[in-house]
Design a protein around this motif. Structure first.
Motif, PDB file in Angstrom:
ATOM      1  N   ASN A   9       0.826  -1.212   0.000  1.00 45.40           N
ATOM      2  CA  ASN A   9       0.000   0.000   0.000  1.00 45.40           C
ATOM      3  C   ASN A   9       0.857   1.258   0.000  1.00 45.40           C
ATOM      4  O   ASN A   9       0.637   2.189   0.774  1.00 45.40           O
ATOM      5  N   ASN A  10       1.838   1.239  -0.846  1.00 46.77           N
ATOM      6  CA  ASN A  10       2.733   2.376  -1.006  1.00 46.77           C
ATOM      7  C   ASN A  10       3.480   2.738   0.275  1.00 46.77           C
ATOM      8  O   ASN A  10       3.889   3.864   0.470  1.00 46.77           O
ATOM      9  N   GLU A  11       3.593   1.788   1.159  1.00 48.34           N
ATOM     10  CA  GLU A  11       4.345   2.061   2.377  1.00 48.34           C
ATOM     11  C   GLU A  11       5.449   1.014   2.484  1.00 48.34           C
ATOM     12  O   GLU A  11       5.211  -0.158   2.176  1.00 48.34           O
ATOM     13  N   LEU A  12       6.589   1.437   2.909  1.00 46.61           N
ATOM     14  CA  LEU A  12       7.685   0.494   3.004  1.00 46.61           C
ATOM     15  C   LEU A  12       7.649  -0.193   4.370  1.00 46.61           C
ATOM     16  O   LEU A  12       7.591   0.475   5.405  1.00 46.61           O
ATOM     17  N   LEU A  13       7.666  -1.497   4.332  1.00 46.27           N
ATOM     18  CA  LEU A  13       7.656  -2.268   5.583  1.00 46.27           C
ATOM     19  C   LEU A  13       9.023  -2.939   5.722  1.00 46.27           C
ATOM     20  O   LEU A  13       9.460  -3.645   4.816  1.00 46.27           O
TER      21      LEU A  13
END
Lengths: 692, 162
Positions: B138-142
């Protein structure tokens, strides 16, 4: 060579046989006191027999052989064909040692080596009725009650004795005895057949199959010659070997099936009175059912083996429960609800009971350790030609399991010391107007939350002057210091390493290292040792250890907001002092108390993380709390912020990550659920002062 | 994503892994859910004098003493104040149970094995060595954390050197 036995069965055997062997060692020593006690003889016989049975099942032949021979000796003894003599006891005891040794080998999953043939021969010799030794050599005797297959010797021989044993037990009536005497030893050969049928139900199915083929008449002959045999055999099963039997039934599931097909064609044509084996089997359990309640009920097994780590877990949870309860009690006292107060009150009682019950499950009677002493004293008196008796008091005193194990070695050492150094030779004792027989008293009693163990003897006692002189000779003390010692202090010299009053070290004691080890061990257990002695009257050593190792008495202190616990064994005294006027020697602060100079340390400087909070203000200094702690014979003063009080704490190890953090022995959870660190004082001093 | 990779992932029925996500500073991190025993609210941590710097102290976890690690310090981040959302995650790694203090715990996410990429070799070394991989969701870096390394040999030698 390793054993390829089922691990579960092996473990069961190890546990069960281990207990029997422990018991045997006690019983054998008792036997020497009352050599004609038939119950004792039977108990010992049965002990060896049970071990043999288990070992046979696991096919540990050397163990079987040794037990079998020992068993034979007791068979002869109970038939009154031989008297107990010290020489016989020596042989039997060394047989027990050999069995124990093999047992240890088995424990490490190895096949033990054969017993010393000389020992087996000696046992075989004593197994012969008195006066008949010359007539039959051990080998002949063995062959007399042997079945054609030499491999069967052991089982067959054992079973003969079983049967006879039973008839002896059941029927003390004269005709039976007469019958038996008639039978032995000549009819032994025919009798072999009877046990052969026992064999099937009792011991070895595999062997049985061979045997059935080899001498098919077995089952038929048995009932004819000895009508009592089947009954006797079922008795035997109920009593000794029911468990083993069940194991066999389960373990060798194929056995009955195979036996059926093999046995039936053999047995059926023989005689109606000889039931084929398989039907006989189901008959055994009912016999158990009817017999067991009648005779054996009180000894029904009510124990369960539990791993101590599981107990620790329970202990832990109970500890938590106590904390929750405390919180509830506090809440309950705030509320006006009478019902709530009642419920909390109940919870209070129940948790307290639960806590003490869980504590009790870890307890074991000290008998476990004491049990080995009669044997030790007996061996020592024979090897040193002294006469002594051992009196044991308070064997039922309970203490923590770990403690029981940890105390064993020090106690053995002290008892050996008493026997070797304390008790004089009989002639000397007589000359001094004492009873020829020396007495060693071993006693245990509970005193509050401590256990007192006393090892006392009525021997020669210790001479403080001799001790002092020895210490000076060894260079452990100078003459001045030695002269200043009180008698009591002089006795404590025996704990110093390297000190011995014996000119010649014997294999029993006298090397001067043992007492040092004893002292170290006892202090590891948070215990203390006291010596009392009077020249010519005897000595007494009193050991005081806490009831359990899991709980440690501590002094709780505060540094800033954090709580720490100092082991109470180290704490000597506490006082308030204006330490701003402490003297400085060589840059180190010292205080002078009753003419003694003690180094002074500020724990806060060591143990508070935030450097801003480490410094101590002038006001604080003027009214500081000083705790004097002792490590060995060295004393130091610690300045602490606040004293909370004495508390008994449960030690919790720090995790692997923090294991070995200098100066910390562990952590504990205080009554309000917070954490307090337990200080390891020697480690602390070592790390932060860099001394020693 | 290249097509051969996709194919491979599908043929291996693409293992789905669950990760617990937590936040430290401005980043989101993930830990394999199998390693997380429980998540606690912040409770008082007793400092341990003489312990390594990244050890905050110990807490009482229902009668057991558990060491708590300062994750910020370990990752080379600036220390921050304890807030309402501060949590201690009790994790089991390398046969020991430790607590790691984090700014907040968010959720459990499902990640396909194929979505996990190896970490780009950037950033400071201090934190890079604990990183197992990264995942773009979701366009977030984990950032996926390798826990075993958090308490690995280096730390042992560090302990031994004290």
């Amino acid at each position: 060579m390793s054993l390829d036995a089922d691990q579960d069965i092996l473990q069961d055997f190890l546990v069960e046989a281990g207990e029997i062997l422990e018991l045997l060692s006690e019983q054998l020593v008792d036997l020497e006191q009352s050599p004609n006690d038939p119950d004792l003889l039977n108990a010992i016989f049965r002990g060896f027999h049970t071990v043999k049975g288990g070992a046979g099942f696991l096919q540990i032949t050397p163990l079987v052989e040794c037990c079998h021979n020992a068993e034979n000796v007791f068979d002869t003894l109970r038939k009154n064909q031989r008297q107990v003599t010290p020489e016989l006891m020596d042989t039997v005891l060394s047989a027990l040692d050999a069995v124990n040794e093999m047992f240890e080998t088995v424990r490490s999953d190895e096949m033990p080596e054969d017993a010393d043939p000389a020992l087996i021969d000696a046992l075989a010799y004593y197994a012969q009725p008195e006066g008949e030794e010359t007539l039959s050599s051990p080998t002949e005797e063995a062959s007399a009650n042997q079945s054609p297959e030499s491999s069967e010797t052991i089982e067959a021989g054992g079973d003969i004795t079983d049967t006879e044993f039973e008839s002896l037990l059941n029927a003390l009536s004269p005709e039976d005895r007469a019958a038996m005497e008639k039978e032995s030893p000549a009819p032994k050969a025919t009798e072999t057949a009877a046990p052969a049928s026992d064999d099937i139900t009792e011991d070895e199915f595999d062997a049985l199959l061979d045997e059935l083929h080899g001498k098919g008449k077995g089952p038929g002959v048995a009932p004819a010659n000895k009508p009592a045999a089947p009954a006797a055999s079922s008795d035997e099963i109920t009593e000794d070997e029911f468990d083993a039997l069940l194991d066999q039934l389960h373990g060798k599931g194929k056995g009955p099936g195979v036996a059926k097909s093999e046995a039936k064609p053999e047995a059926a044509p023989k005689a109606a009175s000889a039931p084929p084996q398989p039907p006989a089997k189901p008959a055994a359990p009912p016999a158990v059912a009817s017999k067991a309640p009648a005779r054996k009920e009180p000894i029904a097994d009510t124990t369960v083996r539990v791993d101590t780590s599981r107990l620790d877990e329970i202990m832990n949870m109970v500890g938590e429960l106590v904390l929750v309860r405390n919180r509830l009690v506090r809440l309950g006292s705030d509320s006006a609800d009478a019902e709530l107060a009642k419920a909390v009150g109940n919870l209070d009682v129940v948790t307290a009971d639960l806590q003490s019950s869980v504590m009790k499950t870890r307890m074991q009677p000290i008998k476990k350790v004491f049990g080995r002493f009669p044997r030790i004293i007996r061996d020592l008196s024979r090897s040193m030609k002294k006469e002594m008796v051992l009196e044991m008091i308070g064997e039922d005193t309970d203490l923590d399991k770990n403690l029981v194990e940890a105390l064993a070695d020090p106690l053995v050492h002290l008892v050996r010391n008493s026997a070797d150094h304390g008790i004089e030779m009989p002639d000397v004792r007589e000359k001094n107007g004492k009873d020829r027989v020396g007495k060693v008293i071993l006693s245990a009693e509970q005193e509050g939350d401590h256990i007192l163990l006393t090892i006392a003897d009525d021997g020669a006692g210790m001479d403080p002057e001799v001790l002092k002189r020895k210490a000076v000779e060894k260079g452990q003390l100078d003459q001045d210091a030695a002269d200043r010692l009180t008698d009591q202090e002089a006795f404590n010299l025996i704990f110093a390493a390297g000190l011995t009053t014996k000119e010649q070290a014997s294999d029993v004691s006298g090397r001067g290292v043992g007492m040092d080890v004893v002292k170290t061990k006892i202090s590891q257990l948070n215990g203390t040792l006291n010596v009392w002695s009077e020249l010519g009257k005897g000595s007494k050593i009193i050991i005081k250890v806490p009831l359990t190792l899991a709980i440690m008495p501590t002094l709780m202190i505060k540094l800033q907001d954090q709580t720490f616990a100092l082991p109470l064994v180290n704490v000597d005294e506490i006082f308030q002092l204006d330490v701003s006027r402490a003297n400085k020697i060589d840059g180190h602060e010292v205080i002078i108390i009753r003419d003694r100079t003690l180094p002074l340390f500020y724990l806060r400087r060591w143990l508070v993380r935030d450097p801003a909070k480490r410094e101590i203000s002038k006001e604080e200094m003027q009214d500081a709390h000083v705790v004097v702690v002792a490590i060995g014979n060295q004393q130091v003063g610690f300045v602490v912020d606040d004293l909370i009080g004495q508390e008994e704490v449960v030690i919790k190890p720090l995790g692997t990550m923090l294991h070995g953090t200098p100066g910390l022995a562990g952590a504990t959870i205080t009554g309000d659920g917070r954490i307090a660190l337990i200080l390891d004082i020697p480690g602390l001093l070592n790390h932060y002062t860099g001394r020693r | 994503m290249s097509s051969p990779q996709k194919f491979q992932a599908e043929s291996a029925s693409d293992l789905v892994l669950q990760y617990v996500t937590f936040r430290l500073a401005e980043e989101t991190y993930g830990i394999n859910v199998m390693m997380v025993q429980e998540v606690l609210r912040y409770s008082e941590i007793a400092p341990v004098p003489g312990a390594p710097e990244y050890v905050l102290g110990i807490i009482n976890l229902r009668g057991n003493v558990v060491t708590v690690i300062d994750t910020r310090q370990r990752f080379g981040l600036m220390p921050s104040e304890v807030s309402d959302s501060t949590r201690i995650m009790i994790i089991e790694a390398d046969q020991q149970v430790v607590g790691i203090m984090v700014d907040s715990v968010a959720e459990v996410v499902y990640l396909k094995q194929s979505e996990i990429e190896t970490a780009p070799n950037v950033g400071n070394e201090e934190s890079a060595k604990f990183i197992q991989g990264v995942c773009n969701k979701n366009n977030e870096l984990l950032i996926l954390v390798e826990l075993d390394k958090l308490m690995s040999e280096e730390e042992w030698s560090e302990l031994a050197a004290i």
